[in-house]
Design a protein around this motif. Structure first.
Motif, mmCIF file in Angstrom:
data_model
loop_
_atom_site.group_PDB
_atom_site.id
_atom_site.type_symbol
_atom_site.label_atom_id
_atom_site.label_comp_id
_atom_site.label_asym_id
_atom_site.label_seq_id
_atom_site.Cartn_x
_atom_site.Cartn_y
_atom_site.Cartn_z
ATOM 1 N N UNK A 1 0.794 -1.117 -0.017
ATOM 2 C CA UNK A 1 0.150 -0.163 -0.039
ATOM 3 C C UNK A 1 0.906 1.026 0.209
ATOM 4 N N UNK A 2 2.154 1.136 0.079
ATOM 5 C CA UNK A 2 2.970 2.352 0.320
ATOM 6 C C UNK A 2 3.516 2.639 1.433
ATOM 7 N N UNK A 3 3.208 2.071 2.540
ATOM 8 C CA UNK A 3 3.745 2.623 3.992
ATOM 9 C C UNK A 3 5.220 2.188 3.947
ATOM 10 N N UNK A 4 5.959 3.546 4.082
ATOM 11 C CA UNK A 4 7.618 3.489 4.278
ATOM 12 C C UNK A 4 7.884 4.512 5.319
ATOM 13 N N UNK A 5 7.484 3.993 6.698
ATOM 14 C CA UNK A 5 7.896 4.689 7.851
ATOM 15 C C UNK A 5 9.257 3.943 8.577
ATOM 16 N N UNK A 6 9.979 4.695 9.130
ATOM 17 C CA UNK A 6 11.081 3.963 9.908
ATOM 18 C C UNK A 6 10.529 2.968 10.954
ATOM 19 N N UNK B 1 23.906 -8.950 4.125
ATOM 20 C CA UNK B 1 24.339 -10.482 4.725
ATOM 21 C C UNK B 1 23.035 -11.458 4.525
ATOM 22 N N UNK B 2 21.913 -11.032 3.978
ATOM 23 C CA UNK B 2 20.882 -11.806 3.995
ATOM 24 C C UNK B 2 20.128 -11.847 2.647
ATOM 25 N N UNK B 3 19.753 -12.749 1.978
ATOM 26 C CA UNK B 3 19.054 -12.725 0.673
ATOM 27 C C UNK B 3 17.429 -12.557 1.107
ATOM 28 N N UNK B 4 16.830 -12.168 -0.160
ATOM 29 C CA UNK B 4 15.559 -11.846 -0.164
ATOM 30 C C UNK B 4 15.399 -10.274 0.173
ATOM 31 N N UNK B 5 14.197 -9.925 -0.131
ATOM 32 C CA UNK B 5 13.671 -8.459 -0.121
ATOM 33 C C UNK B 5 13.545 -8.160 1.479
ATOM 34 N N UNK B 6 13.814 -6.933 1.707
ATOM 35 C CA UNK B 6 13.392 -6.431 3.102
ATOM 36 C C UNK B 6 12.097 -5.939 3.272
ATOM 37 N N UNK B 7 11.383 -6.317 4.201
ATOM 38 C CA UNK B 7 9.930 -5.475 4.416
ATOM 39 C C UNK B 7 9.810 -5.294 5.845
ATOM 40 N N UNK B 8 9.636 -4.107 5.965
ATOM 41 C CA UNK B 8 9.404 -3.605 7.277
ATOM 42 C C UNK B 8 8.551 -4.048 8.308
ATOM 43 N N UNK B 9 8.716 -4.285 9.445
ATOM 44 C CA UNK B 9 7.906 -4.779 10.460
ATOM 45 C C UNK B 9 7.463 -3.934 11.645
ATOM 46 N N UNK B 10 6.413 -2.846 11.266
ATOM 47 C CA UNK B 10 5.913 -1.605 12.104
ATOM 48 C C UNK B 10 5.362 -2.222 13.469
ATOM 49 N N UNK B 11 5.116 -1.575 14.250
ATOM 50 C CA UNK B 11 4.137 -1.870 15.618
ATOM 51 C C UNK B 11 2.873 -1.584 15.295
ATOM 52 N N UNK B 12 1.942 -2.350 15.894
ATOM 53 C CA UNK B 12 0.510 -2.121 15.670
ATOM 54 C C UNK B 12 0.349 -0.601 15.886
ATOM 55 N N UNK C 1 1.953 2.114 15.298
ATOM 56 C CA UNK C 1 2.468 2.858 14.350
ATOM 57 C C UNK C 1 1.555 2.526 13.109
ATOM 58 N N UNK C 2 1.119 1.278 12.917
ATOM 59 C CA UNK C 2 0.357 1.008 11.698
ATOM 60 C C UNK C 2 -0.937 1.521 11.891
ATOM 61 N N UNK C 3 -1.724 1.536 13.171
ATOM 62 C CA UNK C 3 -3.060 1.922 13.458
ATOM 63 C C UNK C 3 -3.051 3.453 12.995
#
Length: 127
Positions: free
Chosen positions: A21-26, A45-56, A58-60
């Motif tokens: 959806x375009x979320x791009x927060x720290x 050091x790691x293969x694969x795409x990086x996907x952010x893991x925000x807190x509930x 921040x997301x809400x």
């Protein structure tokens, strides 16, 4: 007194939907393939795409700010939790009170053991 309380982070499924959806927060944590790593870990050091893991939390807030939807969890009174999603009208004048325009969903079909589980379900429903 419980002083081990921590933030709750979104699941991989919710995190992926947010990124789409375009979320791009720290964020402090990211998914790299099947691993969850802190921001300071070297992505090379790691293969694969990086996907952010925000807190509930921040997301809400991000969903409310960008889409005018507010996710709310609360106890049922019988030991479980559920969620509601409200559509909120933006204030044209800062002195006006926020006006709830409609309740998009009241989730009573499923009950959750914790507020965090209800929040995750509300996020999945909303996204």
């Amino acid at each position: 007194m419980n002083n081990t309380t921590t933030d709750d982070y979104c699941s991989f499924q919710v995190s992926k939907l947010l990124q789409d959806l375009g979320m791009d927060c720290y964020c402090h944590y990211y998914f790299f393939g099947d691993k969850t790593l802190p921001t300071w870990a070297k992505a090379s050091m790691y293969s694969g795409a990086r996907i952010m893991q925000p807190t509930h939390t921040l997301t809400i807030k991000w969903i409310r700010d960008n889409f005018g939807l507010h996710i709310h969890t609360y106890p049922t009174g019988v030991g479980y939790y559920c969620y509601e999603v409200f559509s909120i009208k933006k204030r044209e004048d800062p002195k006006d009170k926020i006006v709830q325009t409609e309740t998009t969903s009241i989730q009573w079909d499923e009950l959750y053991d914790s507020s965090e589980e209800a929040a995750e379900a509300g996020l999945l429903y909303t996204l």
